[in-house]
Motif scaffolding. Structure first.
Motif, PDB file in Angstrom:
ATOM      1  N   ASN A 159       0.830  -1.205   0.000  1.00 35.35           N
ATOM      2  CA  ASN A 159       0.000   0.000   0.000  1.00 35.35           C
ATOM      3  C   ASN A 159       0.868   1.261   0.000  1.00 35.35           C
TER       4      ASN A 159
ATOM      5  N   PHE B 132       0.980   4.006  -3.002  1.00 37.61           N
ATOM      6  CA  PHE B 132       0.620   5.382  -2.688  1.00 37.61           C
ATOM      7  C   PHE B 132       1.730   6.348  -3.115  1.00 37.61           C
TER       8      PHE B 132
ATOM      9  N   TRP C  39      -7.758   1.065   4.321  1.00 36.20           N
ATOM     10  CA  TRP C  39      -6.725   1.896   3.700  1.00 36.20           C
ATOM     11  C   TRP C  39      -7.234   2.629   2.470  1.00 36.20           C
TER      12      TRP C  39
ATOM     13  N   LYS D  53      -3.377   9.265   4.562  1.00 36.84           N
ATOM     14  CA  LYS D  53      -2.365   8.253   4.231  1.00 36.84           C
ATOM     15  C   LYS D  53      -0.962   8.803   4.472  1.00 36.84           C
TER      16      LYS D  53
END
Length: 223
Positions: free
Chosen positions: A136, A140, A182, A190
């Protein structure tokens, strides 16, 4: 260019001895200027794989890094064909990873890439999900992710000798976050999460450092 292989470790002595006797000579044969770092977590808490890998990264300076589970042993041709593949800044290459769209097992990256995503999370105790959290983070931060051999590959034994990883300490409290919650966070949330959970927030006590063999050290830590 120095290459660091970080192995998170606890209570896997038989696996470690096999890795030292079989994998280390092959890795040293094909990877120049290599240092292998075993990071051992003392008893008392559930095992924290991500934290052990962050500590290894913090403790030993290099340019190219691998995270490498101790129960996965590459065959000679696997090292020749995959371990020395070129990676650029902002790349993460999965050499042996899960089919579940995560970045566990064996991955390769440059120092700057790991710093950019602030490493693994430090608060995932017990088995699982820290590798999905890393995926993740990488997505990102728009890291280029490539993968080679997945754990559902029916021919994986042609690339690795893999031991049973039973006896894992299970803790699933983070699974809903990394897989479901998420994606619903805003970009700013984030960013805050990454900044406050990773390399920049390490907290550990180094108990000892010892040499296991040439170019291989073990660091024991309390967390």
């Amino acid at each position: 260019m120095r290459t660091i292989i970080i192995i998170p470790y606890r209570d896997r002595q038989e696996n470690l001895e096999y890795f030292l006797n079989h994998s280390v000579p092959l890795l040293k044969k094909y990877i120049s200027n290599i240092k292998i770092v075993v990071v051992e977590q003392v008893p008392g808490k559930l095992f924290n794989r991500g934290l052990m890998l962050n500590i290894g990264f913090q403790e030993v300076e290099g340019e190219n890094y691998f995270t490498h589970d101790v129960d996965i042993n590459p065959l000679e041709h696997t090292i020749k064909d995959f371990y020395n593949k070129h990676i650029n800044e902002n790349d993460i290459m999965g050499i042996y990873t899960s089919q579940c769209n995560t970045l566990g097992g064996i991955i390769k990256f440059k120092k700057s890439t790991f710093i950019n995503i602030n490493g693994f999370p430090n608060n995932f105790w017990g088995w699982g999900c820290e590798d999905k959290d890393l995926q993740n983070r990488a997505e990102f931060k728009k890291v280029n992710i490539t993968k080679n051999i997945l754990n559902n590959n029916p021919n994986k034994e042609n690339y690795f000798t893999i031991f049973d990883d039973g006896g894992r300490e299970m803790e699933i409290s983070h699974s809903n976050f990394v897989y479901a919650q998420w994606k619903n966070l805003s970009d700013s949330d984030k960013e805050i999460y990454l900044e406050n959970n990773g390399l920049t927030t390490l907290n550990y006590k180094k108990i000892k450092q010892e040499t296991l063999m040439e170019d291989v050290i073990k660091i024991t830590v309390e967390v």
